[in-house]
Design a protein around this motif. Structure first.
Motif, PDB file in Angstrom:
ATOM      1  N   LEU A   5       0.845  -1.194   0.000  1.00  0.00           N
ATOM      2  CA  LEU A   5       0.000   0.000   0.000  1.00  0.00           C
ATOM      3  C   LEU A   5       0.882   1.246   0.000  1.00  0.00           C
ATOM      4  O   LEU A   5       1.151   1.845   1.034  1.00  0.00           O
ATOM      5  CB  LEU A   5      -0.931  -0.017   1.217  1.00  0.00           C
ATOM      6  CG  LEU A   5      -1.998   1.080   1.259  1.00  0.00           C
ATOM      7  CD1 LEU A   5      -2.881   1.040   0.022  1.00  0.00           C
ATOM      8  CD2 LEU A   5      -2.859   0.935   2.517  1.00  0.00           C
ATOM      9  N   ASN A   6       1.323   1.623  -1.185  1.00  0.00           N
ATOM     10  CA  ASN A   6       2.191   2.784  -1.357  1.00  0.00           C
ATOM     11  C   ASN A   6       1.659   3.668  -2.470  1.00  0.00           C
ATOM     12  O   ASN A   6       0.732   3.292  -3.191  1.00  0.00           O
ATOM     13  CB  ASN A   6       3.624   2.343  -1.675  1.00  0.00           C
ATOM     14  CG  ASN A   6       4.279   1.609  -0.529  1.00  0.00           C
ATOM     15  OD1 ASN A   6       4.134   0.394  -0.397  1.00  0.00           O
ATOM     16  ND2 ASN A   6       4.983   2.327   0.317  1.00  0.00           N
ATOM     17  N   ASN A   7       2.248   4.854  -2.608  1.00  0.00           N
ATOM     18  CA  ASN A   7       1.852   5.771  -3.673  1.00  0.00           C
ATOM     19  C   ASN A   7       3.058   6.597  -4.110  1.00  0.00           C
ATOM     20  O   ASN A   7       4.189   6.289  -3.749  1.00  0.00           O
ATOM     21  CB  ASN A   7       0.674   6.644  -3.223  1.00  0.00           C
ATOM     22  CG  ASN A   7       0.979   7.413  -1.949  1.00  0.00           C
ATOM     23  OD1 ASN A   7       2.113   7.838  -1.706  1.00  0.00           O
ATOM     24  ND2 ASN A   7      -0.043   7.610  -1.114  1.00  0.00           N
ATOM     25  N   GLN A  10       5.012   7.996  -1.226  1.00  0.00           N
ATOM     26  CA  GLN A  10       5.662   6.956  -0.426  1.00  0.00           C
ATOM     27  C   GLN A  10       5.895   5.742  -1.324  1.00  0.00           C
ATOM     28  O   GLN A  10       5.131   4.781  -1.283  1.00  0.00           O
ATOM     29  CB  GLN A  10       4.784   6.571   0.764  1.00  0.00           C
ATOM     30  CG  GLN A  10       4.414   7.734   1.663  1.00  0.00           C
ATOM     31  CD  GLN A  10       3.441   7.307   2.744  1.00  0.00           C
ATOM     32  OE1 GLN A  10       3.737   6.456   3.570  1.00  0.00           O
ATOM     33  NE2 GLN A  10       2.256   7.892   2.738  1.00  0.00           N
ATOM     34  N   ASP A  89     -10.695   2.902   3.998  1.00  0.00           N
ATOM     35  CA  ASP A  89      -9.637   3.335   4.911  1.00  0.00           C
ATOM     36  C   ASP A  89      -8.238   3.236   4.323  1.00  0.00           C
ATOM     37  O   ASP A  89      -7.310   3.872   4.822  1.00  0.00           O
ATOM     38  CB  ASP A  89      -9.715   2.570   6.228  1.00  0.00           C
ATOM     39  CG  ASP A  89      -9.736   1.064   6.064  1.00  0.00           C
ATOM     40  OD1 ASP A  89      -9.676   0.605   4.915  1.00  0.00           O
ATOM     41  OD2 ASP A  89      -9.823   0.359   7.080  1.00  0.00           O
ATOM     42  N   ALA A  90      -8.044   2.477   3.248  1.00  0.00           N
ATOM     43  CA  ALA A  90      -6.722   2.409   2.617  1.00  0.00           C
ATOM     44  C   ALA A  90      -6.283   3.779   2.102  1.00  0.00           C
ATOM     45  O   ALA A  90      -5.081   4.048   1.983  1.00  0.00           O
ATOM     46  CB  ALA A  90      -6.731   1.407   1.472  1.00  0.00           C
ATOM     47  N   LYS A  92      -6.260   6.402   3.671  1.00  0.00           N
ATOM     48  CA  LYS A  92      -5.566   7.133   4.729  1.00  0.00           C
ATOM     49  C   LYS A  92      -4.072   7.231   4.444  1.00  0.00           C
ATOM     50  O   LYS A  92      -3.386   8.102   4.985  1.00  0.00           O
ATOM     51  CB  LYS A  92      -5.794   6.455   6.084  1.00  0.00           C
ATOM     52  CG  LYS A  92      -7.245   6.487   6.569  1.00  0.00           C
ATOM     53  CD  LYS A  92      -7.375   5.760   7.903  1.00  0.00           C
ATOM     54  CE  LYS A  92      -8.837   5.630   8.334  1.00  0.00           C
ATOM     55  NZ  LYS A  92      -9.468   6.923   8.653  1.00  0.00           N
ATOM     56  N   VAL A  93      -3.553   6.345   3.598  1.00  0.00           N
ATOM     57  CA  VAL A  93      -2.138   6.392   3.255  1.00  0.00           C
ATOM     58  C   VAL A  93      -1.786   7.684   2.516  1.00  0.00           C
ATOM     59  O   VAL A  93      -0.620   8.077   2.459  1.00  0.00           O
ATOM     60  CB  VAL A  93      -1.755   5.160   2.394  1.00  0.00           C
ATOM     61  CG1 VAL A  93      -2.309   5.284   0.982  1.00  0.00           C
ATOM     62  CG2 VAL A  93      -0.252   4.964   2.352  1.00  0.00           C
ATOM     63  N   CYS A  94      -2.803   8.368   1.987  1.00  0.00           N
ATOM     64  CA  CYS A  94      -2.558   9.608   1.240  1.00  0.00           C
ATOM     65  C   CYS A  94      -2.282  10.804   2.146  1.00  0.00           C
ATOM     66  O   CYS A  94      -1.817  11.843   1.665  1.00  0.00           O
ATOM     67  CB  CYS A  94      -3.759   9.917   0.341  1.00  0.00           C
ATOM     68  SG  CYS A  94      -4.120   8.622  -0.867  1.00  0.00           S
ATOM     69  N   ASN A  96      -2.696  12.490   6.588  1.00  0.00           N
ATOM     70  CA  ASN A  96      -3.441  12.586   7.837  1.00  0.00           C
ATOM     71  C   ASN A  96      -4.769  13.305   7.616  1.00  0.00           C
ATOM     72  O   ASN A  96      -4.812  14.417   7.076  1.00  0.00           O
ATOM     73  CB  ASN A  96      -2.604  13.346   8.874  1.00  0.00           C
ATOM     74  CG  ASN A  96      -3.285  13.404  10.230  1.00  0.00           C
ATOM     75  OD1 ASN A  96      -3.922  12.442  10.654  1.00  0.00           O
ATOM     76  ND2 ASN A  96      -3.161  14.532  10.906  1.00  0.00           N
ATOM     77  N   PRO A 148      -5.674   4.150  -4.141  1.00  0.00           N
ATOM     78  CA  PRO A 148      -4.590   4.708  -3.315  1.00  0.00           C
ATOM     79  C   PRO A 148      -3.227   4.658  -3.991  1.00  0.00           C
ATOM     80  O   PRO A 148      -2.368   5.501  -3.709  1.00  0.00           O
ATOM     81  CB  PRO A 148      -4.612   3.820  -2.061  1.00  0.00           C
ATOM     82  CG  PRO A 148      -6.018   3.314  -1.975  1.00  0.00           C
ATOM     83  CD  PRO A 148      -6.435   3.114  -3.401  1.00  0.00           C
ATOM     84  N   HIS A 149      -3.012   3.712  -4.879  1.00  0.00           N
ATOM     85  CA  HIS A 149      -1.726   3.592  -5.572  1.00  0.00           C
ATOM     86  C   HIS A 149      -1.526   4.688  -6.613  1.00  0.00           C
ATOM     87  O   HIS A 149      -0.421   4.839  -7.137  1.00  0.00           O
ATOM     88  CB  HIS A 149      -1.624   2.237  -6.272  1.00  0.00           C
ATOM     89  CG  HIS A 149      -1.615   1.077  -5.342  1.00  0.00           C
ATOM     90  ND1 HIS A 149      -1.956  -0.209  -5.743  1.00  0.00           N
ATOM     91  CD2 HIS A 149      -1.303   0.979  -4.026  1.00  0.00           C
ATOM     92  CE1 HIS A 149      -1.857  -1.028  -4.717  1.00  0.00           C
ATOM     93  NE2 HIS A 149      -1.475  -0.337  -3.663  1.00  0.00           N
TER      94      HIS A 149
END
Length: 221
Positions: A5-7, A10, A89-90, A92-94, A96, A148-149
Motif C-alpha cells: 500500500l504505497n503511492n 511513499q 480506509d486504505a 488514509k495512506v494519502c 493525515n 490509493p496507488h
C-alpha cells in the motif's frame, strides 16, 4: 494477494534485482513467476488466487471486478467508531485526515455520504481515470488499478498506478498464456491477438496528457 500500500509520495520498496527481477517492474516479474507455478499446477488442492482468477475471467468476458482491478463500481464505505462515514480506509495512506469529509451517521444517509468528493471518486475509480489509462489496451482488465496507488501530492489522483508497469506485465503475460492454450481457429474467429508488453510500453513512453475537466477533478485532491 495485495500489492504494498504505497503511492507516489511513499514509493514501494524495490525488491533486490539480484534475484533476477527488473528495476522497472519487480512486482510484475515476481507475479509472472508465481502465475506460471500456479497456472500449471494440476493438483486437486491448488490454491485459489483471486487476483489471477479475476484477470482470467475478465479476459474470458466475465466482467469480474474488485477495488484493485476491473470495470465495476466500488461500493464500500467505512463507518468509524465516532460515526463518521468515509471513503475506504486504505486512502488514509494519502495523508493525515485525508478521508475526513464531514459526513456522519447523524447528518448524512449513505447515498449522501457516497457523494462526498473522495468517496465518489473511489466509487467510480475504475471510470474516472487519467488519459493515459483511458488509452491503454488493458484498461478494461486493469481498471487503473487500486485508487490509493495512484495518489501523489503534486497531481492528486491524475496518475497511473505506481504499479502500472507491474500490472501491464502480469496482465499481458496472463492473456498470452491463455491464448497459447486456445486453438488458432478460435482466436481467428474471435478476432483477437496477443498483447505485446514492450510495444505497449514504447507507445506510451512519450504520452502527453492534455488538461481537461476530468484531469482537473482528479488533481483536486
Amino acid at each position: 494477494m495485495l500489492l504494498p500500500l504505497n503511492n507516489y509520495d511513499q514509493p514501494a520498496p524495490k525488491p533486490s534485482v539480484n534475484n533476477g527481477l527488473s528495476e522497472e517492474s519487480p512486482y510484475g516479474d515476481w507475479l509472472v513467476r508465481l502465475f506460471n507455478i500456479w497456472f500449471y499446477d494440476k493438483s486437486p488442492n491448488r490454491l485459489r488466487i483471486r487476483f489471477f482468477e479475476g484477470i482470467i475471467k475478465n479476459f474470458l468476458g466475465k466482467n469480474v471486478s474488485s477495488d484493485d482491478f476491473g470495470t465495476k463500481k466500488c461500493e464500500a464505505l467505512v463507518i468509524e467508531t465516532d460515526g463518521s462515514i468515509e471513503a475506504v480506509d486504505a486512502l488514509k495512506v494519502c495523508g493525515n485526515g485525508f478521508t475526513k469529509a464531514g459526513a456522519t451517521l447523524f447528518t448524512h444517509d449513505f447515498d449522501e455520504a457516497l457523494q462526498t468528493p473522495l468517496a465518489n471518486l473511489y466509487h467510480l475509480s475504475h471510470f474516472k481515470l487519467p488519459q493515459k489509462c483511458m488509452a491503454c489496451p488493458v484498461r478494461e482488465v486493469c481498471g487503473g488499478g487500486y485508487l490509493p496507488h495512484r495518489y501523489g501530492n503534486n497531481k492528486g489522483f491524475n496518475n497511473p498506478s505506481i504499479y502500472c508497469e507491474d500490472l501491464l506485465k502480469i496482465i499481458t503475460h496472463i492473456q498470452n498464456h491463455l491464448f497459447n492454450n486456445m486453438s488458432e481457429e478460435f482466436l481467428n474467429q474471435a478476432n483477437v491477438s496477443q498483447l505485446d508488453y514492450l510495444k505497449i510500453k514504447r507507445n506510451f513512453a512519450d504520452f502527453n496528457e492534455a488538461e481537461s475537466e476530468e484531469t482537473l477533478e482528479l488533481e483536486h485532491f
